[in-house]
Design an enzyme around this catalytic site. Structure first.
Site, PDB file in Angstrom:
ATOM      1  N   TYR A  50      45.884  48.497  32.040  1.00 31.97           N
ATOM      2  CA  TYR A  50      44.926  49.619  31.945  1.00 31.97           C
ATOM      3  C   TYR A  50      45.620  50.901  31.459  1.00 31.97           C
ATOM      4  O   TYR A  50      44.949  51.882  31.144  1.00 31.97           O
ATOM      5  CB  TYR A  50      44.242  49.909  33.285  1.00 31.97           C
ATOM      6  CG  TYR A  50      43.512  48.752  33.937  1.00 31.97           C
ATOM      7  CD1 TYR A  50      43.218  47.587  33.229  1.00 31.97           C
ATOM      8  CD2 TYR A  50      43.110  48.823  35.274  1.00 31.97           C
ATOM      9  CE1 TYR A  50      42.560  46.532  33.842  1.00 31.97           C
ATOM     10  CE2 TYR A  50      42.439  47.772  35.880  1.00 31.97           C
ATOM     11  CZ  TYR A  50      42.182  46.626  35.173  1.00 31.97           C
ATOM     12  OH  TYR A  50      41.526  45.586  35.781  1.00 31.97           O
ATOM     13  N   LYS A  75      48.615  45.046  38.615  1.00 34.11           N
ATOM     14  CA  LYS A  75      48.655  43.671  38.095  1.00 34.11           C
ATOM     15  C   LYS A  75      49.617  43.576  36.917  1.00 34.11           C
ATOM     16  O   LYS A  75      49.730  44.529  36.134  1.00 34.11           O
ATOM     17  CB  LYS A  75      47.257  43.236  37.606  1.00 34.11           C
ATOM     18  CG  LYS A  75      46.117  43.675  38.498  1.00 34.11           C
ATOM     19  CD  LYS A  75      44.765  43.173  38.048  1.00 34.11           C
ATOM     20  CE  LYS A  75      43.643  43.833  38.837  1.00 34.11           C
ATOM     21  NZ  LYS A  75      43.202  45.128  38.286  1.00 34.11           N
ATOM     22  N   HIS A 108      47.749  39.005  36.424  1.00 28.47           N
ATOM     23  CA  HIS A 108      46.437  39.450  35.939  1.00 28.47           C
ATOM     24  C   HIS A 108      45.619  38.281  35.366  1.00 28.47           C
ATOM     25  O   HIS A 108      44.421  38.183  35.611  1.00 28.47           O
ATOM     26  CB  HIS A 108      46.645  40.536  34.875  1.00 28.47           C
ATOM     27  CG  HIS A 108      45.483  41.452  34.698  1.00 28.47           C
ATOM     28  ND1 HIS A 108      45.635  42.765  34.328  1.00 28.47           N
ATOM     29  CD2 HIS A 108      44.161  41.268  34.813  1.00 28.47           C
ATOM     30  CE1 HIS A 108      44.442  43.342  34.250  1.00 28.47           C
ATOM     31  NE2 HIS A 108      43.531  42.447  34.531  1.00 28.47           N
TER      32      HIS A 108
END
Ligand SMILES: NC(=O)c1ccc[n+]([C@@H]2O[C@H](COP(=O)([O-])OP(=O)(O)OC[C@H]3O[C@@H](n4cnc5c(N)ncnc54)[C@H](OP(=O)(O)O)[C@@H]3O)[C@@H](O)[C@H]2O)c1
Length: 281
Positions: A50, A75, A108
């Site tokens: 992200y 993650k 992830h």
């Protein structure tokens, strides 16, 4: 209105409701996290991919809430499944968060078509982080049943959680069921299907009858199913609304009607983990 906690298989507890930061611009993340913490959230879900872990750390510090009172998950980046890469990436996560530990660290995606299908050595690397205490709990995300069975056969620790797509259009109940039988708590990602379920007539009918918003009804459905959720919003009013779930309850009929919206594979909003092979450059 206090958020219930769920006990994980390893003895740690996690708040059942948190705040997700997927697709929040790195420059806006600190403010969004600070707002969420001021409203009362105590659980933040981020990820290396992200690219906003730094903002999460900053938001927590700016909020004045003690780090120890905030549950933080991150993650592993898909590009770093090889053990040495994963070690470096995890160090980087802690640096960006400005913390010497994370509450939960996840693989992830399993990426079964990459790295010769070897997510086992990646998981063993996360076991190192758990053993040295820098990840209090470790878990996986987007793992299918055969992936979980392989970890059960070949590794030491059971994942504390499996974070998977789940919402009324894709209930993902088979993977959830496997988790429930094996001490793996389900975390439901895209819990409102990024808004796609909110206009469904069944959802709006139940919301009207309950005097609640469609998002609250769908999030409450997750809570009553026992899953962990962390809706994402950059809108302060929605951030507030999504936390106000603990002063009403849905009846069994409503729960069943929402569950019956399941469209199976066609209801996914995200990719299928069996074939997903995205590697950020
Ligand atoms: N492990 C994984 O592979 C994976 C994949 C996806 C997501 N996740 C995690 O799950 C979290 C949540 O999933 P998500 O971000 O994909 O989707 P989501 O939470 O289901 O939906 C977010 C979208 O819904 C809107 N929204 C939020 N609250 C609302 C409300 N009360 N009323 C109307 N609209 C509302 C948001 O808009 P605004 O922001 O404009 O308000 C945003 O567009 C992520 O942030 C991430 O932490 C994990």
């Amino acid at each position: 209105m206090s958020v219930p906690t769920i006990e994980l298989d390893d003895g740690y507890t996690i708040p059942q409701l948190g705040f997700g930061v997927f697709q929040i611009d790195p420059d806006d993340t600190a403010q969004a996290v600070q707002t969420a913490l001021e409203i009362g959230y105590r659980h933040i879900d981020t990820a290396e991919m992200y690219q906003n872990e730094r903002g999460v750390g900053e938001g927590v510090r700016n909020s004045g809430v003690d780090r120890a009172d905030v549950y933080i998950t991150s993650k592993l980046n898909n590009s770093f499944h090889k053990p040495d890469d994963a070690r470096r990436a995890f160090d980087e996560t802690l640096t960006k968060l400005g913390s010497d530990y994370v509450d939960l660290f996840l693989i992830h995606w399993p990426l079964p078509t990459l790295y010769d299908g070897d997510f086992v050595s990646t998981w063993r690397t996360l076991e190192e982080f758990k053993k040295d205490g820098r990840a209090r709990s470790i878990g996986v995300s987007n793992f299918q049943i055969d992936h979980l069975e392989r970890l059960a056969r070949e590794t030491e620790f059971t994942p504390a959680v499996n974070q998977i797509e789940a919402h009324p259009y894709f209930t993902n109940d088979t993977v959830r069921g496997y988790g429930a039988e094996h001490g793996i708590v389900t975390e439901a990602w895209s819990p409102i299907a990024q808004g796609k379920v909110l206009g469904d007539p069944v959802v709006t009918r139940i919301a009207e009858a309950a005097g609640r918003t469609p998002a609250q009804v769908v999030l409450r459905w997750h809570i009553q199913r026992g899953d962990i959720v962390f809706p994402k919003s950059v809108t302060p009013q929605r951030i507030k609304e999504n936390l106000a779930l603990f002063d009403f309850e849905l009846g069994d009929d409503d729960i069943q009607a929402l569950t019956a919206l399941d469209k199976g594979e066609a209801g996914r909003t995200g990719p299928n983990p069996d074939v997903f092979d995205y590697l950020p450059s």
